[in-house]
Design an enzyme around this catalytic site. Structure first.
Site, PDB file in Angstrom:
ATOM      1  N   ASP A  15       0.876  -1.240  -0.111  1.00 43.99           N
ATOM      2  CA  ASP A  15      -0.005  -0.079  -0.206  1.00 43.99           C
ATOM      3  C   ASP A  15       0.981   1.171  -0.030  1.00 43.99           C
ATOM      4  OD1 ASP A  15      -2.682  -1.480   0.389  1.00 43.99           O
ATOM      5  OD2 ASP A  15      -1.523  -2.177   2.165  1.00 43.99           O
ATOM      6  N   GLU A 248       1.645  -6.566  -5.611  1.00 46.92           N
ATOM      7  CA  GLU A 248       1.749  -5.772  -6.752  1.00 46.92           C
ATOM      8  C   GLU A 248       2.835  -4.929  -7.296  1.00 46.92           C
ATOM      9  OE1 GLU A 248      -1.768  -5.289  -5.115  1.00 46.92           O
ATOM     10  OE2 GLU A 248      -2.197  -7.199  -5.602  1.00 46.92           O
TER      11      GLU A 248
HETATM   12  O1  TRH Z   1       4.571  -6.147   0.585  1.00 50.22           O
HETATM   13  P1  TRH Z   1       3.507  -6.737  -0.350  1.00 50.22           P
HETATM   14  O2  TRH Z   1       3.121  -8.155  -0.254  1.00 50.22           O
HETATM   15  O3  TRH Z   1       2.345  -5.848  -0.418  1.00 50.22           O
HETATM   16  C1  TRH Z   1       1.139  -6.142  -0.521  1.00 50.22           C
HETATM   17  C2  TRH Z   1       0.556  -6.158  -1.851  1.00 50.22           C
HETATM   18  O4  TRH Z   1       0.390  -4.777  -2.411  1.00 50.22           O
HETATM   19  C3  TRH Z   1      -0.924  -6.541  -1.468  1.00 50.22           C
HETATM   20  O5  TRH Z   1      -1.846  -6.302  -2.792  1.00 50.22           O
HETATM   21  C4  TRH Z   1      -1.664  -5.615  -0.650  1.00 50.22           C
HETATM   22  O6  TRH Z   1      -3.129  -5.726  -0.596  1.00 50.22           O
HETATM   23  C5  TRH Z   1      -0.934  -5.690   0.758  1.00 50.22           C
HETATM   24  O7  TRH Z   1       0.376  -5.488   0.588  1.00 50.22           O
HETATM   25  C6  TRH Z   1      -1.523  -5.060   1.521  1.00 50.22           C
HETATM   26  O8  TRH Z   1       4.264  -6.507  -1.895  1.00 50.22           O
HETATM   27  P2  TRH Z   1       4.254  -5.366  -2.986  1.00 50.22           P
HETATM   28  O9  TRH Z   1       3.227  -4.810  -3.348  1.00 50.22           O
HETATM   29  O10 TRH Z   1       5.528  -5.790  -4.014  1.00 50.22           O
HETATM   30  O11 TRH Z   1       5.133  -4.325  -1.886  1.00 50.22           O
HETATM   31  C7  TRH Z   1       6.460  -4.323  -1.630  1.00 50.22           C
HETATM   32  C8  TRH Z   1       7.045  -2.858  -1.518  1.00 50.22           C
HETATM   33  O12 TRH Z   1       8.159  -2.773  -0.931  1.00 50.22           O
HETATM   34  C9  TRH Z   1       7.434  -2.492  -2.861  1.00 50.22           C
HETATM   35  O13 TRH Z   1       6.959  -0.996  -3.184  1.00 50.22           O
HETATM   36  C10 TRH Z   1       8.889  -2.792  -3.175  1.00 50.22           C
HETATM   37  C11 TRH Z   1       9.157  -2.524  -1.652  1.00 50.22           C
HETATM   38  N1  TRH Z   1      10.593  -3.024  -1.270  1.00 50.22           N
HETATM   39  C12 TRH Z   1      11.863  -2.093  -1.101  1.00 50.22           C
HETATM   40  O14 TRH Z   1      11.662  -0.866  -1.362  1.00 50.22           O
HETATM   41  N2  TRH Z   1      12.985  -2.754  -0.528  1.00 50.22           N
HETATM   42  C13 TRH Z   1      12.946  -3.924  -0.239  1.00 50.22           C
HETATM   43  O15 TRH Z   1      13.874  -4.349   0.172  1.00 50.22           O
HETATM   44  C14 TRH Z   1      11.780  -4.565  -0.586  1.00 50.22           C
HETATM   45  C15 TRH Z   1      11.923  -6.390  -0.196  1.00 50.22           C
HETATM   46  C16 TRH Z   1      10.638  -4.341  -1.094  1.00 50.22           C
END
Ligand code: TRH
Length: 350
Positions: A15, A248
């Site tokens: 989010d 996502e």
């Molecule tokens: O963390 P997520 O599983 O987020 C989820 C989904 O968005 C889901 O649809 C939603 O309903 C839920 O949250 C509440 O995966 P996502 O979407 O890939 O988000 C991870 C974020 O973290 C992304 O912006 C990338 C960031 N990230 C970093 O910036 N550095 C890192 O080292 C890692 C591992 C992630």
């Protein structure tokens, strides 16, 4: 224009991850953004330096007495504070009120994108859906992203981040939820020299459990990474031969990386995520050469708990998949990105 962007962190990082990218992208294009978020903790690693033009504010418990901006974005149906909605209605020119929805490849997205939802106070809330086709709001893609990716020096990035693969070693990133297929994946990876780059949390914990005290399985070794900034997380995906992503936002970044990836969908009740998986696969696998689509689909289904582990694709299928990852990336990059579409929509509705 001034944008008010509201975000509630449900769980995980997506989010805030999406909202931060949107806020920073808008600001880089000259917009002024206030990001109201109920838990900004993750910004300390996602974006420790902040971004010029983005002001982060705690979710307002009481009326902060500020005039709403020209655009109000309610991310993922997070429900705006009633006093803020009252102030929006009181503005002489009402803000354009947008409900930004979750990303999905399902057909309803095209039907629902840009639909109005008239509100009891006379305002209109508009549904805005990101997506993969021209009749959706598109995907977040900052100007110049693909060019930066093409010019990227992977070797320099790796060495600056303590990642030193031996010659010929395959690089695989791992960002996942709890995943029962991980032991099978790691067993397969262990057949060839592979360096697994595990992100903090469930990925690193599960990989550690599979590797045991020796920290090594066949030809597989693993490095546990710290949380990276979003910018460096993107570059991690650019540095690898195969990326496992989840949620996502990271899936979109894996698309822009232009290398094969496997997406673990955010698990939902009643297996609703499996419908999302199939909808995405039917778009993604389309141009894979004969047989390649099935290989890829089998792997993705198994990674999402929907079927048995099929084994990793052979070298020929992997090469075809790599070529496809590039052509699909380049095809999607011809579509207008989400910020461009959002700004155009706002101009149209004002
Ligand atoms: O963390 P997520 O599983 O987020 C989820 C989904 O968005 C889901 O649809 C939603 O309903 C839920 O949250 C509440 O995966 P996502 O979407 O890939 O988000 C991870 C974020 O973290 C992304 O912006 C990338 C960031 N990230 C970093 O910036 N550095 C890192 O080292 C890692 C591992 C992630």
């Amino acid at each position: 224009m001034r944008w008010d962007l509201f975000c509630r962190v449900v769980d995980n990082h997506g989010d805030l991850g999406v909202c931060w990218r949107l806020a920073a992208d808008l600001a880089a294009r000259g917009e002024m953004v206030r990001l109201w978020v109920d838990d900004a903790t993750a910004l300390s690693w996602m974006a420790p330096a902040g971004a010029a033009g983005v002001e982060v504010q705690p979710w307002p418990a009481r009326d902060p007495g500020v005039e709403p901006g020209d655009v109000v974005v309610e991310a993922f149906g997070c429900e705006l504070p009633p006093f803020f909605v009252g102030r929006m209605a009181a503005r002489s020119l009402a803000p354009v009120w947008i409900n930004l929805e979750y990303l999905s490849a399902e057909d309803y997205v095209e039907r629902s994108h840009r639909l109005p939802s008239p509100q009891p106070n006379g305002l209109t809330k508009w549904f805005f859906y990101p997506g993969f086709t021209p009749r959706t709001g598109g995907l977040l893609r900052e100007p110049g992203l693909i060019e930066s990716r093409r010019a990227f020096d992977a070797a320099a990035w790796r060495s600056a981040h303590g990642v030193h693969p031996t010659p010929g070693e395959r690089l695989v990133s791992l960002f996942c939820y709890a995943n029962a297929a991980l032991p099978a994946l790691m067993k397969d990876l262990a057949r060839e020299p592979t360096l697994l780059l595990a992100t903090p949390g469930p990925a690193a914990q599960q990989a550690r459990a599979v590797l045991g005290p020796s920290g090594q399985l066949g030809a597989l070794r693993c490095i546990e990474l710290p949380f990276l900034t979003q910018r460096h997380f993107d570059r991690l995906l650019w540095s690898c031969d195969l990326n496992f992503v989840r949620g996502e936002d990271s899936a979109v970044r894996a698309i822009w990386a232009g290398v094969p990836f496997v997406w673990q969908f955010y698990p939902q009740q009643d297996n609703a995520h499996l419908a999302k998986l199939e909808a995405f696969l039917s778009r993604y696998r389309g141009e894979l050469p004969a047989g390649g689509g099935e290989v890829c689909a089998a792997l993705w289904r198994a990674w999402n708990g929907a079927s048995r582990w099929p084994g990793l694709p052979d070298a020929k299928s992997t090469a075809a998949w790599q070529a496809h990852a590039l052509s699909w990336r380049d095809h999607l990059a011809t579509q207008a990105d989400l910020c461009t579409q959002l700004a155009g929509f706002v101009r149209e509705k004002r």
